[in-house]
Design an enzyme around this catalytic site. Structure first.
Site, short mmCIF file in Angstrom:
data_model
loop_
_atom_site.label_atom_id
_atom_site.label_comp_id
_atom_site.label_asym_id
_atom_site.label_seq_id
_atom_site.Cartn_x
_atom_site.Cartn_y
_atom_site.Cartn_z
N ASP A 1 -35.69 -11.25 -13.53
CA ASP A 1 -36.32 -12.53 -13.25
C ASP A 1 -37.67 -12.32 -12.59
O ASP A 1 -37.76 -11.77 -11.49
CB ASP A 1 -35.39 -13.32 -12.33
CG ASP A 1 -35.88 -14.73 -12.12
OD1 ASP A 1 -36.03 -15.44 -13.12
OD2 ASP A 1 -36.14 -15.10 -10.97
N THR B 1 -41.26 -17.62 -15.58
CA THR B 1 -41.99 -17.04 -14.45
C THR B 1 -42.69 -15.75 -14.85
O THR B 1 -43.81 -15.50 -14.42
CB THR B 1 -41.02 -16.76 -13.29
OG1 THR B 1 -39.92 -16.00 -13.78
CG2 THR B 1 -40.48 -18.05 -12.73
N THR B 2 -42.03 -14.96 -15.68
CA THR B 2 -42.66 -13.71 -16.13
C THR B 2 -43.84 -14.05 -17.03
O THR B 2 -44.93 -13.49 -16.87
CB THR B 2 -41.65 -12.85 -16.92
OG1 THR B 2 -40.42 -12.83 -16.21
CG2 THR B 2 -42.15 -11.45 -17.11
N ASP C 1 -31.62 -20.45 -13.74
CA ASP C 1 -32.60 -20.67 -14.81
C ASP C 1 -32.03 -21.61 -15.87
O ASP C 1 -32.69 -22.54 -16.31
CB ASP C 1 -32.96 -19.34 -15.51
CG ASP C 1 -33.90 -18.49 -14.67
OD1 ASP C 1 -34.05 -18.81 -13.48
OD2 ASP C 1 -34.48 -17.53 -15.21
P1 ADP Z 1 -39.65 -15.62 -18.44
O1 ADP Z 1 -39.47 -15.28 -17.00
O2 ADP Z 1 -41.07 -15.85 -18.78
O3 ADP Z 1 -38.74 -16.69 -18.90
P2 ADP Z 1 -37.98 -13.84 -19.94
O4 ADP Z 1 -37.76 -12.41 -19.65
O5 ADP Z 1 -36.88 -14.79 -19.69
O6 ADP Z 1 -39.28 -14.29 -19.19
O7 ADP Z 1 -38.39 -13.94 -21.47
C1 ADP Z 1 -38.72 -15.14 -22.05
C2 ADP Z 1 -39.28 -14.92 -23.42
O8 ADP Z 1 -38.31 -14.36 -24.28
C3 ADP Z 1 -39.70 -16.25 -24.03
O9 ADP Z 1 -40.97 -16.12 -24.60
C4 ADP Z 1 -38.63 -16.49 -25.07
O10 ADP Z 1 -39.10 -17.25 -26.14
C5 ADP Z 1 -38.28 -15.10 -25.48
N1 ADP Z 1 -36.95 -15.03 -26.11
C6 ADP Z 1 -35.78 -15.46 -25.62
N2 ADP Z 1 -34.78 -15.25 -26.50
C7 ADP Z 1 -35.33 -14.67 -27.59
C8 ADP Z 1 -34.84 -14.20 -28.84
N3 ADP Z 1 -33.56 -14.28 -29.14
N4 ADP Z 1 -35.71 -13.66 -29.69
C9 ADP Z 1 -36.99 -13.56 -29.37
N5 ADP Z 1 -37.53 -13.98 -28.22
C10 ADP Z 1 -36.72 -14.53 -27.34
MG MG Z 2 -36.64 -16.68 -18.92
#
Ligand code: ADP
Ligand code: MG
Length: 559
Positions: free
Chosen positions: A70, A103-104, A400
């Site tokens: 996270d 957040t990332t 989240d």
């Molecule tokens: P954040 O803190 O920004 O939410 P995450 O590590 O949760 O970061 O990653 C979020 C990203 O991963 C988003 O851009 C989301 O669209 C992408 N994502 C989530 N699930 C999938 C998936 N199954 N395939 C491709 N991208 C995905």
């Molecule tokens: Mg996320």
């Protein structure tokens, strides 16, 4: 680099403007230091983006370990000193509070915006022009975002579950996301309320998340009611009450001790007995007041005297003491009880109802479960998992998921993930930039490039080639395939709508808006004045030097 302020008058007299020990960094130096620091923060979290992102292990000064993916948690745990770096940490925090996810991405996008701005600054484009261009580009991007977003029914559980699942896809617990997302959706669905404008709103205070290590993540449960991590106070009390009539009391069931010290002289044993009897009968009277109105469960926020416990037990009442104030409020909502301070005011109407109140063993602890209330407006998610770290990360992921479901319930509009949205916005902005000219156009194009960093980072983290991905994505979006993005799980570019990877439009809005604002704010700074420290700056805490290149950012550095 930094310097003390050298101000002298025409006669050569030094003039002290800032306190001794202050330092000032100006112009290009200040800018490039700030950009460098902010980029570094983005760099730290970059590898954790997406379902194929890596986790971080954070060790604090006491040696406590946190393992997480996270962004907000990573940045919260590392001790950042540089003011510009702190600003990036700040947006990830705000994003977490506002929308709960992304957040990332917010930190990564800010880093990319600054990196691209730096290139323009090197080509002698003035930062003000970049800031203006960025601000226009961000407005335009939000406009496009609104246009491409898909409107969904606010309370449709199928849609909500897809949203929750995407937010969990990138987490340690992704294997159980099917079941956990269901729990998140059920929880929010039970507490949502229709508001005056015909929409829905969710008060997350009504969802209590309790965690307890042991069992496995699969044992995580939604309880329509409240769980108190307290045990029944007296061994002689019943451990299970059906058709519970619950009294919520926020004053002690004890005899108040006087504030001042008093001395009572007793010279006759019967007097002593009378004295104690008097105390006993006062406590017994308290218990009588509770049972007279029909209460068979008492939850007290303060203490319960041993004698009162004994009387309660004799009357078959289940009692809990020292419950948290927040739990009492939740219980009031769930069971329809009124919290009473003065027992003399207690009436039958003040009692709440639950079909079952029961003490159960959760691992080594005993907890009291209040279930089946008439109006289950408050629910508890009991998060379980093999170890404390797993439970902690599951708890964060649950947060989240609850937040994104709330986002969509309140603003029922979604977009497609996997970087599809960012690619589309980037493509549209580049198209729009053709109508602009000069340096402004350059700034808008750089903004478009920065948006592409999200899909490219997803690709890189999934072991895909970033250049190939970029070329393919651009060509697909050029053909009007707006939801094509990076399919991290299959390691290819594909239609992410078909994969049902949906995210709240509110999250993307927040990411674009806050990153553009923060990047603009950092770019506008051309002078950093740091006041001298009154004491010698503390050295970096033990172990802090190990955080991905953060060693140089410890105390005593030049800003
Ligand atoms: P954040 O803190 O920004 O939410 P995450 O590590 O949760 O970061 O990653 C979020 C990203 O991963 C988003 O851009 C989301 O669209 C992408 N994502 C989530 N699930 C999938 C998936 N199954 N395939 C491709 N991208 C995905
Ligand atoms: Mg996320």
């Amino acid at each position: 680099m930094s310097q003390a302020i050298p101000a002298t008058t025409s006669t050569g007299q030094p003039v002290l403007i800032l306190k001794e020990g202050s330092s000032q960094t100006k112009g290009r130096d200040a800018q490039s230091n700030n950009i460098f620091a902010a980029k570094l923060i983005a760099e730290i979290v970059k590898t954790s983006l997406g379902p194929r992102g890596m986790d971080k292990m954070l060790v604090d000064t006491l040696g406590d370990v946190t393992i997480t993916n996270d962004g907000a948690t990573i940045l919260k745990e590392i001790d950042v000193q540089h003011p510009a770096a702190k600003m990036v940490v700040e947006i990830s925090k705000t994003t977490d509070q506002e929308v709960g996810d992304g957040t990332t991405s917010a930190a990564v996008l800010t880093g990319a915006l600054l990196e691209n701005a730096e290139e323009l600054i090197r080509k002698d484009v003035h930062p003000t022009i970049i800031v203006d261009g960025y601000s226009k580009a961000s407005d335009k991007a939000l406009e496009y975002l609104d246009k491409i977003a898909i409107k969904v029914p606010a309370t449709d559980k199928k849609w909500l579950q897809k949203i929750a699942k995407t937010s969990m896809a990138s987490k340690l617990i992704s294997g159980d996301s099917e079941m956990l997302s269901q729990i998140a959706v059920d929880a929010i669905s039970s507490v949502l309320e229709q508001n005056a404008e015909g929409g829905y709103s969710v008060d997350l205070d009504n969802v209590k998340v309790e965690k307890k290590s042991g069992g496995s993540i699969g044992d995580t449960k939604l309880i329509k009611g409240i769980v108190l991590d307290k045990e029944v106070v007296h061994a002689g009390m019943p451990k299970r009450i059906e058709e519970a009539k619950i009294a919520l009391v926020n004053s002690p069931l004890e005899i108040e001790k006087t504030e001042f010290s008093a001395e009572i002289r007793i010279n006759d044993p019967t007097q002593m007995k009378r004295f104690l009897d008097e105390e006993n009968s006062m406590l017994s009277a308290m218990v009588d007041k509770l049972t007279a109105v029909g209460a068979n469960v008492v939850i007290c926020q303060k203490g319960i005297d041993d004698v009162a416990q004994h009387y309660l037990a004799k009357k078959g009442v289940l009692a809990v003491r020292r419950a948290k104030e927040s739990d009492l409020t939740k219980l009031a909502k769930a069971t329809g009880a009124r919290i009473v301070t003065n027992l003399d005011d207690l009436t039958e109407k003040d009692l709440g109802y639950a079909a079952l109140v029961e003490e159960r063993k959760v691992e080594t602890d005993k907890w009291v479960f209040v279930e089946g209330s008439k109006n289950p407006k408050a629910v508890t998610i009991l998060v379980r998992g093999g170890s404390q770290r797993v439970v902690d990360e599951a708890d964060r992921s649950m947060h989240d998921a609850l937040m994104v479901v709330k986002d969509v319930v309140e603003h029922p509009s979604v977009v497609v993930g996997g970087g599809a949205t960012e690619s589309e916005l980037s493509f549209k902005l580049r198209e729009w930039s053709n109508s602009l000219s000069g340096r402004e156009q350059l700034a808008v194009q750089k903004f478009a490039d920065a948006l592409e960093v999200i899909p490219l980072t997803l690709a890189e983290n999934s072991g895909m080639d970033p250049i190939d991905t970029q070329v393919e994505l651009r060509s697909k979006h050029g053909q009007g395939k707006k939801w094509w993005g990076v399919n991290c799980l299959q390691g290819k570019v594909s239609d992410m709508e078909a994969e049902e990877v949906y995210e709240p439009a509110a999250v993307k809005q927040q990411i674009v808006r806050s990153s553009a604002e923060t990047a603009g704010m950092i770019l506008r700074i051309d002078d950093v004045v740091a006041s001298g420290k009154s004491k010698a700056p503390p050295g970096p805490p033990p172990g802090a030097g190990g955080m991905g290149g953060m060693g140089g950012m410890g105390g005593g550095m030049d800003y």
